[in-house]
Design an enzyme around this catalytic site. Structure first.
Site, short mmCIF file in Angstrom:
data_model
loop_
_atom_site.label_atom_id
_atom_site.label_comp_id
_atom_site.label_asym_id
_atom_site.label_seq_id
_atom_site.Cartn_x
_atom_site.Cartn_y
_atom_site.Cartn_z
CB CYS A 180 105.64 12.24 141.00
SG CYS A 180 106.26 10.65 141.53
NE ARG A 226 103.59 15.71 136.31
CZ ARG A 226 104.62 16.36 135.91
NH1 ARG A 226 104.45 17.16 134.57
NH2 ARG A 226 106.07 16.83 136.45
CD1 TRP A 229 109.29 6.93 136.35
CD2 TRP A 229 110.41 7.68 137.86
NE1 TRP A 229 110.59 7.09 135.98
CE2 TRP A 229 111.55 7.58 136.80
CE3 TRP A 229 111.56 8.11 137.98
CZ2 TRP A 229 112.57 7.50 136.01
CZ3 TRP A 229 112.73 8.33 138.57
CH2 TRP A 229 113.25 7.66 137.67
CG ASN A 241 107.33 15.49 141.13
OD1 ASN A 241 107.51 14.49 140.56
ND2 ASN A 241 106.12 16.34 140.56
N GLY A 242 109.47 14.65 143.39
CA GLY A 242 110.58 15.28 143.78
C GLY A 242 111.17 14.50 144.60
CD GLU A 274 114.23 11.70 119.09
OE1 GLU A 274 115.57 12.34 119.59
OE2 GLU A 274 112.74 12.54 119.03
CE LYS A 295 111.22 9.35 120.98
NZ LYS A 295 111.53 10.92 120.26
CD GLU A 329 112.17 7.84 124.77
OE1 GLU A 329 111.98 8.09 123.04
OE2 GLU A 329 112.04 8.78 125.70
CG HIS A 388 136.78 5.59 113.00
ND1 HIS A 388 137.84 5.80 112.78
CD2 HIS A 388 136.02 6.43 112.20
CE1 HIS A 388 138.36 7.03 112.32
NE2 HIS A 388 137.24 7.25 111.51
CE LYS A 406 106.02 15.14 127.09
NZ LYS A 406 106.29 13.78 125.54
#
Ligand code: M6R
Length: 611
Positions: free
Chosen positions: A2, A27, A73, A99-100, A484, A488, A491, A507, A606
């Site tokens: 947010c 955000r 968000w 925001n929260g 990573e 990527k 996302e 395995h 973000k």
């Protein structure tokens, strides 16, 4: 998570707030809205991106010199017009953005419902707002006093802004756990979740601390604690240019940020790594060298991409410093009652410096007496401020939701730390120390080389863009890079991808391999090279498709792989800073080929300021 913007002053508030929301859209982008105070209170809000709000308000009365805005968000309640912020109190006279997360919102909602309150949204925010209004009405108090009383009951995290018809030209703000910056202009004030909406107007800012309330008018900024005691605002100068948060000719922030890496890594090393004199200067490390060299254990705490940097640092610190290292997901560490002893060093890694799980994990560790070292990108962020010492990664503002340049900046900082601590401890001898310094100094130019021609990576992306799954494999220093690379791809392209240690493949994951599964090997020349060659053969024997990141000049891996992305040769400890770059580009180009919004992938934000 947010984005929050506010303005009060001599300008029209709406254009300032709207522009700020566009800057903070990274955000969260589920919905957005504004509240404008001009004698009366007008609230406009819309599901979707800020551009949809902009269209929806065409023709509306937007005149006002005071306003607040929010880009969401979603946490409580689906993305929709009615769950979008700002929310209006039951009487319609107060508007609030948040925001929260208010963790105890359900019990407060229940109390209010028993008093006859009816809620228009599913949000925790509307509950807090009506709780404040209820206190204001019952106590016949000011909004500020009602807010203070309400916040004493609140469990959770918040940055909130309020405007009230009864208080012209005034914005009241409060924070705990979610960031808030106030920009100070001449006869005007700006408020935002980070400095990006503010820098084009002023460079003088105040970072609001947890448990502080700010009462802001065009000519006045009053800061108080929850006990109603005035606090002295600490005014800081922003070291940020407007160009740093604009696209600068690139189609997307993500591409711009990938291409910035030669410069950002150089900036991170500049003035610190002095190969000529054989010294590494990092004040955060220098001032606490004793604590770091004598650490019994290092615990690296992070989330997401930063957690991958932590994993790679484990290899570096154990190899060069001979200090036992544990790598922890902040979200697990904070709830696990971990054993923290004297002599333990906690290293937090975070791009934003605001990640809620990391922040709380550190607060817990700090309470237990641990020494906290922050490796943070965002200057002045919460994690930076609550660490005992730290080192900034100096990657500049990262706007693309997928972390790229912040990751390589973190690796550069962690490599310098490992070199410096290892050398000071005596676990790293001088010739190896000097050799690694020289290698590190050469990294920015090697990244530039990779970025000179990316057409091959783009072609590979086109070829595999329709695959439904990918497997990423690596060993040793390249194992975190496999993780990573997979993150990527997930996302940015919404393709399922898994990262694995290459040897672990046998395995279980090898059962997935057939002629349709692209397997990305991070297979640069290092001490595991022969082993990874065998792993490639195992995949080829099962008709899997192999895409390899290989060292320039290698002929073995290219002879076996279906497609190859080359990186220059480098010491194995530093080679991951190179091998991640083609993987960033591969995800970017696959996302583009699929027509996706790579800067704002679905469901993500973000800065994850809720747990
Ligand atoms: O700001 P932080 O580094 O603390 O953020 C941690 C993660 O949320 C972040 O790295 C996330 O995984 C990114 N979207 C990765 O691209």
């Amino acid at each position: 998570m947010c984005g929050i913007v506010g303005y009060t002053g001599h300008r029209q508030a709406y254009p300032v707030v709207l522009k700020g929301l566009k800057r903070l859209e990274y955000r969260g982008y589920d919905s957005s809205g504004v509240a404008l105070l001009n004698g009366d209170l007008k609230v406009y809000k819309k599901k979707g991106k800020v551009s949809e709000l902009e269209e929806a308000v065409i023709g509306q009365d937007l005149q006002a010199n005071t306003g607040i805005g929010h880009t969401r968000w979603a946490t409580h309640g689906e993305p929709s017009d009615r769950n979008a912020h700002p929310h209006q109190s039951a009487s319609g006279t107060i508007a609030m953005i948040h925001n929260g997360i208010i963790e105890n919102y359900a019990s407060i909602k229940h109390e209010l419902q028993n008093k006859g309150y009816v809620f228009k949204s599913d949000t925790d925010t509307e509950v807090l707002l009506n709780f404040i209004e209820d206190i204001k009405r019952n106590n016949n108090s000011s909004l500020e006093e009602a807010l203070r009383i309400a916040l004493r009951r609140i469990v959770g995290a918040y940055c909130i802004l309020l405007v009230d018809i009864d208080e012209p030209e005034t914005i009241i703000a409060a924070r705990k756990g979610s960031p808030l910056v106030i920009g100070i202009g001449k006869g005007e004030h700006f408020l935002a979740s980070d400095a990006s909406p503010i820098i084009e107007y002023t460079k003088e800012v105040v970072y609001v601390n947890d448990y502080e309330i700010a009462i802001i008018k065009p000519d006045e900024l009053v800061l108080k604690n929850l006990g109603n005691e005035k606090q002295t605002p600490f005014i800081q100068k922003l070291d940020l240019e407007l160009a740093a948060i604009e696209k600068g000719g690139y189609e997307h922030f993500m591409l711009k940020e990938i291409h910035e890496q030669p410069d950002t890594i150089y900036d991170c090393l500049r003035g610190r790594l002095l190969h000529e004199s054989g010294s590494i200067t990092m004040s955060g490390v220098d001032n606490h060298l004793e604590a770091l060299t004598s650490a019994n254990r290092m615990v690296l705490v992070a989330c997401g991409t930063s957690w991958h940097a932590a994993l790679l640092a484990e290899y570096m610190f154990e190899e060069l410093c001979r200090i036992p290292v544990e790598v922890e997901y902040a979200s697990e560490f904070r709830y696990r009652n971990p054993v923290i002893n004297r002599g333990d060093v906690i290293i937090a890694i975070s791009q934003s410096g605001e990640t809620a799980d990391t922040l709380v994990a550190l607060e817990n560790a700090r309470e237990k007496g641990a020494f906290i070292f922050g490796v943070v990108n965002a200057v002045g962020s919460s994690i930076a401020r609550m660490s005992h010492a730290g080192a900034y990664s100096h990657a500049g503002p990262e706007i693309g939701v997928a972390s790229t340049k912040a990751f390589t900046g973190q690796l550069a900082v962690l490599a310098m730390m490992a070199l410096k601590i290892g050398y000071a401890k005596g676990s790293l001898n001088e010739s190896r120390y000097l050799q690694l310094m020289k290698e590190l100094e050469a990294i920015p130019e090697k990244v530039r080389e990779i970025l000179q021609d990316t057409s091959n990576i783009r072609a590979i992306a086109e070829k595999y863009k329709d695959a439904s799954d990918f497997l990423y494999l690596g060993r040793g220093y390249n194992f975190p890079i496999a993780l990573e690379g997979a993150l990527k791809l997930k996302e940015i392209s919404y393709i399922h991808a898994e990262g694995y240690p290459a040897a672990e493949m046998k395995h279980g994951p090898i059962a997935l391999v057939d002629e349709t599964l692209p397997v990305v090997f991070v297979a640069t020349k290092d001490s595991y090279y022969e082993k990874i060659v065998s792993n490639v053969q195992e995949i080829k024997a099962r008709k899997g498709i192999v895409i390899a990141v290989a060292t320039e000049g290698d002929s073995v891996i290219p002879g076996m792989a279906d497609d190859v992305m080359y990186v220059p040769d480098a010491d194995e400890i530093l080679a991951p800073i190179l091998s991640v770059v083609p993987l960033q580009l591969l995800s970017y180009y696959i996302g583009i080929a699929k027509g996706l919004d790579v800067d704002k992938p679905r469901n993500l934000a973000k800065s994850v300021t809720v747990e």
